[in-house]
Design a protein around this motif. Structure first.
Motif, PDB file in Angstrom:
ATOM      1  N   ALA A  95       4.155   4.630 -42.566  1.00 20.72           N
ATOM      2  CA  ALA A  95       4.878   5.424 -43.579  1.00 20.72           C
ATOM      3  C   ALA A  95       3.894   6.028 -44.570  1.00 20.72           C
ATOM      4  CB  ALA A  95       5.903   4.544 -44.294  1.00 20.72           C
TER       5      ALA A  95
ATOM      6  N   LYS B  44       9.956   8.538 -48.099  1.00 18.65           N
ATOM      7  CA  LYS B  44       9.095   8.930 -46.991  1.00 18.65           C
ATOM      8  C   LYS B  44       9.925   9.636 -45.921  1.00 18.65           C
ATOM      9  CE  LYS B  44       5.349   6.522 -48.425  1.00 18.65           C
ATOM     10  NZ  LYS B  44       4.004   7.094 -48.676  1.00 18.65           N
TER      11      LYS B  44
ATOM     12  N   ILE C 280       8.775   9.379 -40.277  1.00 18.18           N
ATOM     13  CA  ILE C 280       8.228   8.055 -39.980  1.00 18.18           C
ATOM     14  C   ILE C 280       8.553   7.737 -38.524  1.00 18.18           C
ATOM     15  CG2 ILE C 280       8.081   5.659 -40.709  1.00 18.18           C
ATOM     16  CD1 ILE C 280       7.328   7.874 -42.808  1.00 18.18           C
TER      17      ILE C 280
ATOM     18  N   CYS D 222       6.408  -2.113 -40.880  1.00 15.32           N
ATOM     19  CA  CYS D 222       6.119  -0.795 -41.435  1.00 15.32           C
ATOM     20  C   CYS D 222       4.792  -0.889 -42.188  1.00 15.32           C
ATOM     21  CB  CYS D 222       7.235  -0.343 -42.380  1.00 15.32           C
ATOM     22  SG  CYS D 222       6.884   1.230 -43.212  1.00 15.32           S
TER      23      CYS D 222
ATOM     24  N   PHE E 266       2.767   0.687 -44.776  1.00 18.89           N
ATOM     25  CA  PHE E 266       3.187   1.565 -45.876  1.00 18.89           C
ATOM     26  C   PHE E 266       1.988   1.959 -46.737  1.00 18.89           C
ATOM     27  CE2 PHE E 266       4.623   2.393 -50.182  1.00 18.89           C
ATOM     28  CZ  PHE E 266       5.804   3.105 -50.021  1.00 18.89           C
TER      29      PHE E 266
ATOM     30  N   PHE F 191      12.523   3.665 -49.981  1.00 19.73           N
ATOM     31  CA  PHE F 191      12.113   2.291 -50.288  1.00 19.73           C
ATOM     32  C   PHE F 191      12.479   2.048 -51.748  1.00 19.73           C
ATOM     33  CE2 PHE F 191       9.592   3.655 -46.754  1.00 19.73           C
ATOM     34  CZ  PHE F 191       9.377   2.528 -45.976  1.00 19.73           C
TER      35      PHE F 191
END
Length: 1042
Positions: A776, A807, A810, A821, A823, A872
């Protein structure tokens, strides 16, 4: 719990005993004292009329024990589950769940929150609950099943009194045969839990008994205490075996009176009892009119084995199955043969046989002691001096393994019912890789845990069974064969294994430790070619299984499970081939090659189909590189100039593509367009297993990132480039070989920068193909081509980092298998520009991750992984999930993209080669304006232009790989930027020409061209826009070339 004979370990090393045991019908020497059953008296004169059992921890494994093993496997802090189960006491979620006051869904939600708060990390409680209630775990202990049978046979009642719960299907969780019990009392049904006295009284009321007339078994102190306060006699269960002994003492009779592991003789395995009785009476000199009792043991795949009781004599008879046997089948007349029917009679040796190698119900220390005793007795067998005991002619001296290979190949061929590719490869491979040096000792030939009889009360081997394959030979065959269970799953129906269990938690030595233990006791150095011995052992097992299956078709097999073995042979042969591949890589790493001065320039082609590449050209204008040179970064232009082992790997991949991948493409494409597209295709998963078995797995990790070759094949970037191009001819092949983005970049990130804990939790599942991942970075509000623009925040809070951000694009985040993930966000917006970003490892089940929508690329969803837009929101991640440290994100992102750029570019060349091959086939078969398209001048020009552009791009990509191998990714920055400019644009042009030649069909999903074109165009963004790469090339050109 099993059968044995007088080949007792404590005496098997005496010369006279060995000769007696193996060379004569030694029953005439047997004068075994018949031991009567032990008797106990009732304590205090009480008469018990019922036994009440708890379920978890008494009849099946306890939640606490299951939790402990699960926590180790999932890297969850020890004790988290048990602590959460006890949280809140009577009003906690666990107790309310068992009183049916909350549903399974509500419990898991509340329980998951508790576990996550306690452990400061995301805890996948759904996984624990699935394991706890699975058939694999929730199996009744055999010793308890036998005890219940004996209790009921004596006329006593039995009951189960369990703190229990409802499953999501609204059925109570009771994985037991209810017919074993007169009364079943479940907390979720009654709304009352132990240790509430009311539930005990309810059970007694339904039994119609007073408290003093019953015995209650439970593994929890409070529950036992509550029962005792009512006047019920209690047993606190720590170990089922010990508990049964205590129960025997209270009841006054044995609970293991019958012959374990026996059943009535199967109809097809019946033998004439009258003639057998007469023979035994004459042989033993018995004068009796009593009956002969005959039962059949329930294990033994090759030869039926029977328990015989006659005039206080307990015997075991093992015979050939009826009918015509295969050549080289288990030859029991090696043991003894009489009056036309080959059979062998032995003394029955009471003791324990552990049929499940994971040893359920035992403590870890006891399990380790069992395997240590097994190892020790094998060392004793191999230490026998054949000459000293008169067995120097027990087998041929030398060349044991070549003979074994020939024997089992012959056995397999005689029972072959269909072609199994892995078996064909092994038949060719094994004779070419025989060990150069072999010791010769006495070998058992079938040495494994369930062929040992153990003392009932201590880890001591009393007898070793099944000697019909014994001879003089290489002892490492026995060692390897005794390790089969380490590599087989617990669900394997014929020979259970434990490769899906945590050996550390179980206390069982790993195969490597078991082998070291053997070498230490024998005073030997560890062998280097252990993988050969494992490959041969699994090959032999596959041949045995095939023979059992063949006999099942004619009704000759002795086991009731024989018919299942047909589909198991291929599975086992694939395991064998996996070890063969490992051995091949070991040899490759150690071989000192010379540099043959040969040149290669040729064209190779595949069978023609609309889904198959028609032909691919391969050129070489340099001498063939040696592996030693290649390992230092040799520039190899043609696959035929690769070192022999890598060239063999390339051709194996080529065959795999032709035999498995291309034919599967139509079905895989249909799945991507179906309603089930967001679930992984079962065909993909099946092909992954085939790729693993072929050794075509995790090929991508470059040698410089994995110099010890712990995780991958140890290929250089140049070597992998050729394989990657080949995989690129299919959209599906990279995933099938576990070589697809974004997983490859994330795995390399973990290898390069991850801590050991991070590798254990995330890298290993990714390498094994048990999980997928995403990366991400890109954000909709900013130009993400400049990574320093990233706005998503990573804020420190106590022992966590808190993530907030938006984001998109992805890749892979929609895949249900996506567990991680990676990140990228800002930890310090005030730091220097390239020190503001950090990378965190975020479990996908962490609260706060919200997928907004799937994004399409030219209308294509790319299911099941897809490309997601995600928010998120206040996502809490433990601090230990930070990669390398705060402020290192830009550095990590750059390091991650190096080899990945080579991968994308080589796959693009694979796209282009496939497109050109399809184009050539198309124009040869179509006619327009009175002549074939292939004769049209513009078409010929397009073909020529495509070939030139492909070759130019390939050379540029190989040069970049070569520089990366020699000087590292940073030194290759200019070459990498150039191929990023060239490869996507080249692929787009070549594929576009192919589409044009196809006409409207080129736009359809009937051919892979439309998808090729889509992803070639998308990669002009995904790997950075062309403008950025052009600017990089220009700056470096101006800096270094003026």
């Amino acid at each position: 719990m099993g059968l044995g004979f007088t080949m007792c370990v404590r005496s098997c090393f005496q010369s006279s005993c060995l000769q007696w045991a193996w060379r004569t019908a030694f029953l005439k020497h047997i004068q075994r004292r018949h031991q009567g059953s032990h008797r106990w008296t009732h304590l205090g004169g009480s008469t018990y009329r019922a036994v009440i059992f708890d379920m978890g921890g008494v009849l099946i494994p306890s939640p606490g024990r299951v939790a402990a093993e699960w926590e180790v496997q999932n890297r969850i802090p020890s004790g988290t589950i048990l602590k959460a189960l006890m949280e809140g006491g009577e009003n906690g979620p666990w107790m309310r769940f068992m009183r049916a006051e909350i549903t399974a869904e509500g419990f898991l939600r509340e329980f998951g929150r508790l576990c996550s708060e306690m452990s400061k990390t995301s805890v996948p409680v759904d996984s624990f609950f699935s394991l706890l209630t699975s058939e694999r775990v929730a199996k009744q202990f055999p010793v308890m099943t036998e005890a219940i049978t004996q209790i009921r046979a004596k006329g006593l009642q039995t009951a189960v009194l369990s703190n229990n719960f409802y499953l999501p299907n609204q059925k109570s969780f009771l994985p037991l045969d209810r017919k074993q019990f007169d009364v079943v009392v479940e907390s979720c049904v009654e709304g009352i839990c132990k240790p509430d006295p009311r539930i005990y009284k309810l059970c007694l009321e339904r039994l119609g008994l007073q408290p003093s007339e019953s015995i209650f078994l439970d593994d929890l102190g409070p529950n036992v205490k509550a029962a005792a306060s009512l006047g019920i006699h209690t047993i606190k269960v720590n170990d089922p075996e010990t508990a049964v002994k205590e129960l025997e003492a209270l009841l006054g009779f044995t609970l293991r009176l019958g012959v374990p592991n026996t059943q009535p003789v199967r109809k097809t395995m019946e033998i004439p009892k009258d003639s057998l009785k007469k023979y035994l009476k004459d042989l033993l000199g018995i004068q009796t009119t009593g009956p002969l009792e005959l039962l059949q043991f329930d294990h033994g795949q090759s030869n039926p084995t029977y328990y015989i009781s006659l005039a206080n004599r307990d015997l075991v008879l093992r015979k050939k199955p009826p009918g015509t046997l295969l050549p080289s089948a288990h030859a029991i007349e090696r043991e003894f043969s009489v009056v036309g029917t080959p059979f062998y009679v032995m003394e029955y040796c009471p003791g324990l046989i552990y049929k499940d190698p994971s040893l359920p119900g035992l403590e870890p220390s006891h399990r380790r002691a069992i395997y240590t005793a097994m190892n020790t007795v094998l060392c004793k067998i191999h230490s026998v001096d054949p000459q000293a005991v008169g067995l120097e002619d027990y087998g041929k001296q030398g060349a044991y393994i070549p003979r074994q290979v020939r024997t089992w190949v012959k056995q397999y061929r005689a029972s072959e019912t269909s072609t199994i590719p892995a078996m064909e490869r092994l038949i060719e491979w094994l004779p070419l890789h025989l060990p150069h040096q072999q010791r010769t000792t006495l070998v058992h030939g079938d040495f494994r845990l369930d062929n040992l009889v153990f003392h009932p009360e201590k880890p001591e081997v009393l007898a070793v069974l099944d000697w019909e394959l014994s001879t003089l030979g290489d002892p490492l065959i026995d060692v390897a064969y005794s390790c089969l269970a380490h590599y087989l799953p617990s669900s394997f129906p014929v020979l259970r294994g434990f490769n899906d269990c945590d050996l550390t938690q179980l206390g069982i030595p790993a195969a490597e430790e078991y082998f070291r233990m053997y070498c230490l006791q024998m005073g030997l150095p560890p062998t280097e070619n252990w993988n050969f011995y494992m490959a041969f052992s699994f090959f032999r097992l596959a041949a045995i299984l095939q023979g059992v299956y063949w006999r099942s078709l004619t009704g000759q097999a002795s086991s009731a499970h024989a018919e299942q073995t047909g589909k198991l042979t291929e599975f086992v042969s694939n395991l064998a081939w996996d070890f063969a591949v490992k051995e091949g890589f070991r040899v490759f790493k150690e071989m000192p090659f010379k540099n043959p001065l040969t040149r290669s320039c040729h064209t190779w082609a595949r069978s023609q189909s609309q889904w198959y590449p028609i032909g691919t050209r391969s050129y070489s204008s340099v001498p063939e590189a040696s592996p030693a040179h290649a390992s230092r970064g040799g520039l190899v232009i043609s696959p035929e100039s690769l070192s022999p082992p890598v060239r063999e790997l390339y051709h194996r991949l080529k065959r795999f593509m032709e035999q498995h991948v291309y034919p599967a493409e139509p079905e895989l494409q249909s799945h991507q367009a179906s309603a089930a597209r967001w679930s992984p295709s079962p065909l993909i998963e099946d092909l992954k297993e085939k790729a693993k078995a072929e050794g075509l797995w995790n090929l991508f990790l470059p040698l410089e990132a994995d110099p010890e070759k712990k995780y991958g094949a140890g290929l250089t970037n140049v070597e992998y480039a050729h394989l990657c191009e080949l995989m690129g001819t299919s959209l599906y092949a990279p995933e099938i070989c576990n070589c697809s983005a974004p997983d490859t970049g994330n795995m390399e990130l973990l290898v390069r920068y991850g801590t050991e804990a991070q590798k254990a939790r995330w890298l290993m599942p990714l390498l094994e193909g048990k999980a997928r991942s995403c990366f991400a970075m890109t954000e909709p509000q900013v130009a993400s081509s400049d990574a320093t623009n990233i706005e998503a925040s990573i804020r420190e809070e106590d022992s966590f980092y808190v993530i907030n951000g938006h984001k998109w694009w992805i890749t892979g985040i929609l895949d249900p298998r996506c567990q991680l993930c990676v990140f990228m966000g800002k930890t310090d917006p005030h730091a220097p520009r390239h020190r503001q970003q950090s990378v965190l490892l975020v479990p996908m089940d962490t609260p706060g991750i919200k997928i907004i929508r799937p994004l399409t690329v030219y209308g294509l969803e790319d299911a099941p992984g897809g490309h997601g837009e995600v928010r998120f929101e206040h996502v809490h991640v433990p601090k230990e999930n930070m990669v390398l440290g705060p402020g290192r994100g830009f550095e990590i992102a750059q390091g991650r993209l190096g080899p990945g750029r080579i991968h994308h570019c080589m796959r693009l060349i694979g796209f282009s080669e496939r497109a050109l091959a399809l184009m050539k086939a198309r124009v040869k078969s179509r006619v327009a304006f009175g002549k074939p398209l292939v004769e049209q001048g513009t078409v010929l020009a397009d073909i020529a232009q495509s070939r030139v552009e492909i070759e130019q791009a390939r050379l540029l990509v190989l040069r970049a790989a070569h520089v990366m191998d020699l000087a590292g990714n940073k030194a290759a920055a200019l070459d990498i930027a150039m191929i990023k400019m060239v490869a996507p644009s080249m692929a787009s042009r070549v594929i576009d020409r192919a589409i044009q030649a196809f006409g409207a069909a080129g736009l359809s999903s009937d051919y892979p061209l439309a998808q090729f074109f889509t992803w070639a165009r998308a990669l002009r963004f995904a790997d950075g826009p062309d403008e950025v790469h052009r600017a990089t090339v220009a700056k470096l050109e101006l800096k270094h070339r003026i």
